[in-house]
Design a protein around this motif. Sequence first.
Motif, PDB file in Angstrom:
ATOM      1  N   GLU A   1       0.818  -1.209   0.000  1.00 37.28           N
ATOM      2  CA  GLU A   1       0.000   0.000   0.000  1.00 37.28           C
ATOM      3  C   GLU A   1       0.853   1.261   0.000  1.00 37.28           C
ATOM      4  O   GLU A   1       0.399   2.328  -0.421  1.00 37.28           O
ATOM      5  CB  GLU A   1      -0.912   0.022   1.232  1.00 37.28           C
ATOM      6  CG  GLU A   1      -1.935  -1.103   1.284  1.00 37.28           C
ATOM      7  CD  GLU A   1      -1.315  -2.432   1.681  1.00 37.28           C
ATOM      8  OE1 GLU A   1      -0.253  -2.413   2.359  1.00 37.28           O
ATOM      9  OE2 GLU A   1      -1.866  -3.473   1.284  1.00 37.28           O
ATOM     10  N   ALA A   2       2.080   1.169   0.511  1.00 41.10           N
ATOM     11  CA  ALA A   2       2.992   2.314   0.566  1.00 41.10           C
ATOM     12  C   ALA A   2       4.344   1.875   0.033  1.00 41.10           C
ATOM     13  O   ALA A   2       5.274   1.580   0.796  1.00 41.10           O
ATOM     14  CB  ALA A   2       3.121   2.827   2.001  1.00 41.10           C
ATOM     15  N   PRO A   3       4.493   1.804  -1.300  1.00 39.62           N
ATOM     16  CA  PRO A   3       5.722   1.242  -1.883  1.00 39.62           C
ATOM     17  C   PRO A   3       6.978   2.037  -1.558  1.00 39.62           C
ATOM     18  O   PRO A   3       8.082   1.478  -1.592  1.00 39.62           O
ATOM     19  CB  PRO A   3       5.428   1.255  -3.393  1.00 39.62           C
ATOM     20  CG  PRO A   3       4.288   2.207  -3.576  1.00 39.62           C
ATOM     21  CD  PRO A   3       3.498   2.145  -2.316  1.00 39.62           C
ATOM     22  N   ARG A   4       6.860   3.316  -1.240  1.00 38.70           N
ATOM     23  CA  ARG A   4       8.026   4.106  -0.832  1.00 38.70           C
ATOM     24  C   ARG A   4       8.107   4.248   0.684  1.00 38.70           C
ATOM     25  O   ARG A   4       9.030   4.870   1.200  1.00 38.70           O
ATOM     26  CB  ARG A   4       7.969   5.510  -1.437  1.00 38.70           C
ATOM     27  CG  ARG A   4       8.060   5.562  -2.939  1.00 38.70           C
ATOM     28  CD  ARG A   4       7.986   6.994  -3.431  1.00 38.70           C
ATOM     29  NE  ARG A   4       9.121   7.762  -2.989  1.00 38.70           N
ATOM     30  CZ  ARG A   4       9.094   9.081  -2.796  1.00 38.70           C
ATOM     31  NH1 ARG A   4       7.973   9.758  -2.958  1.00 38.70           N
ATOM     32  NH2 ARG A   4      10.182   9.730  -2.426  1.00 38.70           N
ATOM     33  N   GLY A   5       7.150   3.678   1.381  1.00 45.73           N
ATOM     34  CA  GLY A   5       7.074   3.869   2.816  1.00 45.73           C
ATOM     35  C   GLY A   5       6.288   5.133   3.142  1.00 45.73           C
ATOM     36  O   GLY A   5       5.874   5.895   2.261  1.00 45.73           O
ATOM     37  N   ARG A   6       6.074   5.351   4.422  1.00 43.45           N
ATOM     38  CA  ARG A   6       5.258   6.481   4.870  1.00 43.45           C
ATOM     39  C   ARG A   6       6.155   7.636   5.319  1.00 43.45           C
ATOM     40  O   ARG A   6       7.053   7.462   6.143  1.00 43.45           O
ATOM     41  CB  ARG A   6       4.343   6.061   6.018  1.00 43.45           C
ATOM     42  CG  ARG A   6       3.281   5.048   5.610  1.00 43.45           C
ATOM     43  CD  ARG A   6       2.279   4.824   6.731  1.00 43.45           C
ATOM     44  NE  ARG A   6       2.925   4.325   7.930  1.00 43.45           N
ATOM     45  CZ  ARG A   6       3.166   3.036   8.176  1.00 43.45           C
ATOM     46  NH1 ARG A   6       2.832   2.122   7.274  1.00 43.45           N
ATOM     47  NH2 ARG A   6       3.747   2.665   9.299  1.00 43.45           N
ATOM     48  N   GLY A   7       5.867   8.804   4.801  1.00 47.22           N
ATOM     49  CA  GLY A   7       6.563  10.007   5.227  1.00 47.22           C
ATOM     50  C   GLY A   7       5.936  10.589   6.479  1.00 47.22           C
ATOM     51  O   GLY A   7       4.986  10.046   7.035  1.00 47.22           O
TER      52      GLY A   7
END
Length: 401
Positions: free
Chosen positions: A209-215
């Motif tokens: 769901e968050a391929p770059r991770g969560r900022g």
Amino acid sequence: MTPQGLPDDRRAAGPLAGLKVLELGQLIAGPFAGKTLGDFGADVIKIEPPASGQQPGGDPLRQWRMLHEGTSVWWQVQSRNKRSVVLDLRTPEGREAVRTLIDDADVLIENFKPGTLEKWGLGPDELLRTNPGLVMLRISGYGQDGPYRDLPGFAVVAEAMGGLRHLMGEPGRVPVRAGVSLGDTLAALHGVIGVLLALQARSQSVSPEAPRGRGQVVDVALYEAVFNCMESLLPEYSAFGAVREPAGSALPGIAPSNAYRCADGQVVIGGNGDSIYKRLMSAIGRDDLGQDPALASNAGRAAQVDRIDAAITAWTVARNVDDVVSTLQAVSVPVGRIYTVRDIAADPHFQARGMIQRIVTATGLALDVPGVVPRLSETPGGLFRPAPALGEHTQEVLGRK
């Protein structure tokens, strides 16, 4: 470093290579954070305002302090390793262009008054919705919330509120300030720590769901960055009701540690370790003080600091700085001259450690600038790109979109 910068492969080897940083801040705190990230390979895109009326445009730091051919030499340090893009954030077109750049950015740096980005439709709710992996570094005088949120805050006020200014100077005198903006720099460094922590957290939150991770938002207040460096100030007040007062060049409760007059200048001496103290007293011919059981520990020395400082001063005033330094260094007592920038520029240790770098600006000025801190053994930072002219990279950056 020439105006063309260093080869791209040097930048690609930096530990932050591939990191896209958008810098919206001006002057010191935000841009110093951007400089630090850029020194280690991040691609820092600095957004600057266009000229307007009598205003020349760009970051006001371009015109601060001493200028060479119309541009501050400070600018060559604060904005190295950055690209300059001119956009007017007060216009819908400028804000839309920034949004486009933010969509694939890793980090956004800003140090506007709280609420400014929200007013422009660039607040974290909007930006994290379109770029969930974005790390937003927000530096302000008092933070993004709290009763003082909307007050204007500069480093001079932050240093006072954070407790630093009260301790600077001589007892009973008007507090002095350091000749540099410590509050801004401390906030910037805390901001860089926050960014790196948030990027680490992002890497640990990668999912389908968050391929770059969560900022997330990194909220740094200038006064809090100062307060965080105030050591035992608060716990001593909490436990004992003690309000620490200014003590000139001494370090209260730690003895001996002070500045001392010599025949031709001053030195600083740190003789507060128990064994160091004994070596210091032996070197100045005061074994009676060095072997005194009442002075064997710091607590005893702190109680008789005036007596000890008087003995040290009686020895230093009869000697020149070179004699004092060489004598004490020979017995491993921490001692040092009080450097001016002339001393720094001539010192071989600064040179050997790479702390003074020679660059050539775009106008042909050969200029010494500070090196990169900290030093990394395998992925060191560097001076990859000279400070940009206003809008130098506008087409280069926006043309890719």
